[in-house]
Design a protein around this motif. Structure first.
Motif, mmCIF file in Angstrom:
data_model
loop_
_atom_site.group_PDB
_atom_site.id
_atom_site.type_symbol
_atom_site.label_atom_id
_atom_site.label_comp_id
_atom_site.label_asym_id
_atom_site.label_seq_id
_atom_site.Cartn_x
_atom_site.Cartn_y
_atom_site.Cartn_z
ATOM 1 N N LYS A 19 -8.447 -29.311 20.734
ATOM 2 C CA LYS A 19 -7.109 -29.817 20.976
ATOM 3 C C LYS A 19 -7.017 -31.336 20.994
ATOM 4 C CE LYS A 19 -5.903 -25.742 23.566
ATOM 5 N NZ LYS A 19 -5.697 -25.122 24.813
ATOM 6 N N THR A 20 -8.102 -32.017 21.317
ATOM 7 C CA THR A 20 -7.997 -33.463 21.490
ATOM 8 C C THR A 20 -8.684 -34.210 20.359
ATOM 9 O OG1 THR A 20 -10.037 -33.635 22.770
ATOM 10 C CG2 THR A 20 -8.004 -33.196 24.004
ATOM 11 N N ARG A 21 -8.271 -35.447 20.176
ATOM 12 C CA ARG A 21 -8.867 -36.320 19.171
ATOM 13 C C ARG A 21 -10.347 -36.537 19.450
ATOM 14 N NH1 ARG A 21 -6.387 -40.356 15.807
ATOM 15 N NH2 ARG A 21 -4.467 -39.517 16.603
ATOM 16 N N GLU A 22 -10.710 -36.611 20.723
ATOM 17 C CA GLU A 22 -12.111 -36.824 21.100
ATOM 18 C C GLU A 22 -12.989 -35.662 20.650
ATOM 19 O OE1 GLU A 22 -9.562 -37.206 23.324
ATOM 20 O OE2 GLU A 22 -9.549 -39.399 23.261
ATOM 21 N N GLN A 23 -12.467 -34.456 20.728
ATOM 22 C CA GLN A 23 -13.226 -33.281 20.296
ATOM 23 C C GLN A 23 -13.464 -33.325 18.784
ATOM 24 O OE1 GLN A 23 -10.526 -30.416 22.074
ATOM 25 N NE2 GLN A 23 -12.150 -29.731 23.452
ATOM 26 N N TYR A 24 -12.469 -33.795 18.036
ATOM 27 C CA TYR A 24 -12.639 -33.910 16.590
ATOM 28 C C TYR A 24 -13.651 -35.004 16.247
ATOM 29 C CZ TYR A 24 -8.808 -30.720 15.444
ATOM 30 O OH TYR A 24 -8.029 -29.610 15.278
ATOM 31 N N VAL A 25 -13.618 -36.115 16.966
ATOM 32 C CA VAL A 25 -14.586 -37.181 16.729
ATOM 33 C C VAL A 25 -15.995 -36.684 17.024
ATOM 34 C CG1 VAL A 25 -15.344 -39.459 17.518
ATOM 35 C CG2 VAL A 25 -12.926 -39.035 17.095
ATOM 36 N N LEU A 26 -16.160 -35.921 18.082
ATOM 37 C CA LEU A 26 -17.466 -35.344 18.415
ATOM 38 C C LEU A 26 -17.976 -34.446 17.280
ATOM 39 C CD1 LEU A 26 -19.748 -34.916 20.465
ATOM 40 C CD2 LEU A 26 -18.400 -33.052 21.418
ATOM 41 N N LEU A 27 -17.074 -33.668 16.689
ATOM 42 C CA LEU A 27 -17.468 -32.827 15.559
ATOM 43 C C LEU A 27 -18.007 -33.669 14.412
ATOM 44 C CD1 LEU A 27 -14.739 -30.079 15.043
ATOM 45 C CD2 LEU A 27 -17.100 -29.764 15.703
ATOM 46 N N LEU A 28 -17.315 -34.757 14.094
ATOM 47 C CA LEU A 28 -17.761 -35.616 13.000
ATOM 48 C C LEU A 28 -19.103 -36.260 13.310
ATOM 49 C CD1 LEU A 28 -14.416 -37.303 11.933
ATOM 50 C CD2 LEU A 28 -15.683 -35.525 10.732
ATOM 51 N N GLN A 29 -19.330 -36.620 14.557
ATOM 52 C CA GLN A 29 -20.608 -37.208 14.945
ATOM 53 C C GLN A 29 -21.730 -36.182 14.795
ATOM 54 O OE1 GLN A 29 -19.736 -38.549 18.899
ATOM 55 N NE2 GLN A 29 -18.936 -40.527 18.208
ATOM 56 N N GLN A 30 -21.473 -34.954 15.201
ATOM 57 C CA GLN A 30 -22.479 -33.907 15.077
ATOM 58 C C GLN A 30 -22.740 -33.570 13.612
ATOM 59 O OE1 GLN A 30 -20.758 -30.788 17.448
ATOM 60 N NE2 GLN A 30 -21.830 -31.444 19.300
ATOM 61 N N TYR A 31 -21.715 -33.699 12.777
ATOM 62 C CA TYR A 31 -21.832 -33.370 11.368
ATOM 63 C C TYR A 31 -22.770 -34.343 10.631
ATOM 64 C CZ TYR A 31 -20.307 -31.848 6.713
ATOM 65 O OH TYR A 31 -20.260 -31.364 5.430
ATOM 66 N N GLN A 32 -22.984 -35.517 11.198
ATOM 67 C CA GLN A 32 -23.899 -36.482 10.594
ATOM 68 C C GLN A 32 -25.341 -35.986 10.657
ATOM 69 O OE1 GLN A 32 -23.253 -40.211 12.553
ATOM 70 N NE2 GLN A 32 -21.227 -40.490 11.657
ATOM 71 N N ASN A 33 -25.667 -35.148 11.634
ATOM 72 C CA ASN A 33 -27.038 -34.674 11.828
ATOM 73 C C ASN A 33 -27.221 -33.185 11.577
ATOM 74 O OD1 ASN A 33 -27.835 -37.278 12.709
ATOM 75 N ND2 ASN A 33 -26.972 -36.833 14.715
ATOM 76 N N SER A 34 -26.137 -32.451 11.391
ATOM 77 C CA SER A 34 -26.220 -30.999 11.209
ATOM 78 C C SER A 34 -25.342 -30.578 10.044
ATOM 79 C CB SER A 34 -25.739 -30.271 12.467
ATOM 80 O OG SER A 34 -26.490 -30.657 13.588
ATOM 81 N N SER A 35 -25.665 -29.438 9.481
ATOM 82 C CA SER A 35 -24.824 -28.889 8.414
ATOM 83 C C SER A 35 -23.657 -28.131 9.048
ATOM 84 C CB SER A 35 -25.631 -27.962 7.525
ATOM 85 O OG SER A 35 -25.979 -26.787 8.224
ATOM 86 N N MET A 42 -23.688 -22.945 16.234
ATOM 87 C CA MET A 42 -23.690 -23.540 17.580
ATOM 88 C C MET A 42 -22.390 -23.238 18.327
ATOM 89 S SD MET A 42 -25.479 -27.298 17.393
ATOM 90 C CE MET A 42 -24.400 -27.959 16.143
ATOM 91 N N TYR A 43 -21.258 -23.323 17.619
ATOM 92 C CA TYR A 43 -19.952 -23.113 18.247
ATOM 93 C C TYR A 43 -19.531 -21.648 18.280
ATOM 94 C CZ TYR A 43 -18.918 -28.089 18.612
ATOM 95 O OH TYR A 43 -18.934 -29.411 18.960
ATOM 96 N N GLY A 44 -20.280 -20.794 17.600
ATOM 97 C CA GLY A 44 -19.946 -19.377 17.598
ATOM 98 C C GLY A 44 -18.709 -19.048 16.787
ATOM 99 N N VAL A 45 -18.505 -19.768 15.676
ATOM 100 C CA VAL A 45 -17.362 -19.520 14.800
ATOM 101 C C VAL A 45 -17.879 -19.292 13.386
ATOM 102 C CG1 VAL A 45 -15.769 -20.881 16.209
ATOM 103 C CG2 VAL A 45 -17.012 -21.983 14.344
ATOM 104 N N SER A 46 -16.997 -18.866 12.505
ATOM 105 C CA SER A 46 -17.400 -18.628 11.120
ATOM 106 C C SER A 46 -17.553 -19.967 10.391
ATOM 107 C CB SER A 46 -16.366 -17.767 10.399
ATOM 108 O OG SER A 46 -15.176 -18.505 10.190
ATOM 109 N N TYR A 47 -18.253 -19.909 9.264
ATOM 110 C CA TYR A 47 -18.444 -21.089 8.434
ATOM 111 C C TYR A 47 -17.088 -21.630 7.955
ATOM 112 C CZ TYR A 47 -19.714 -23.839 4.329
ATOM 113 O OH TYR A 47 -19.825 -24.840 3.408
ATOM 114 N N GLY A 48 -16.179 -20.728 7.594
ATOM 115 C CA GLY A 48 -14.845 -21.135 7.143
ATOM 116 C C GLY A 48 -14.067 -21.872 8.221
ATOM 117 N N THR A 49 -14.166 -21.384 9.449
ATOM 118 C CA THR A 49 -13.488 -22.043 10.569
ATOM 119 C C THR A 49 -14.064 -23.432 10.786
ATOM 120 O OG1 THR A 49 -12.975 -19.951 11.655
ATOM 121 C CG2 THR A 49 -13.017 -21.921 13.054
#
Length: 64
Positions: A19-35, A42-49
């Motif tokens: 819901k928050t901008r901070e959560q989206y920024v965290l996703l982008l930071q994690q995406y730098q080191n993970s596929s 890790m989040y328990g969601v589908s690849y499409g989600t």
């Protein structure tokens, strides 16, 4: 006379998990080191989600 609560539109759909901008920024930071596939597990969601969340994160970050 009609009850006014019957005239309001139900928002519909499932509430968002992110819901928050901070959560989206965290996703982008994690995406730098993970596929996206690893993050989905890790989040328990589908690849499409996860791909949709990352796309939304890039859109939000671009407008910030």
């Amino acid at each position: 006379m009609i009850n006014k609560t019957l005239l309001t539109k139900h928002p519909g759909g499932r509430p968002r998990r992110i819901k928050t901008r901070e959560q989206y920024v965290l996703l982008l930071q994690q995406y730098q080191n993970s596929s996206a596939k690893e993050m989905a597990e890790m989040y328990g969601v589908s690849y499409g989600t996860m791909c949709r969340w990352l796309r939304e994160a890039r859109e939000i970050y671009a407008t910030a």
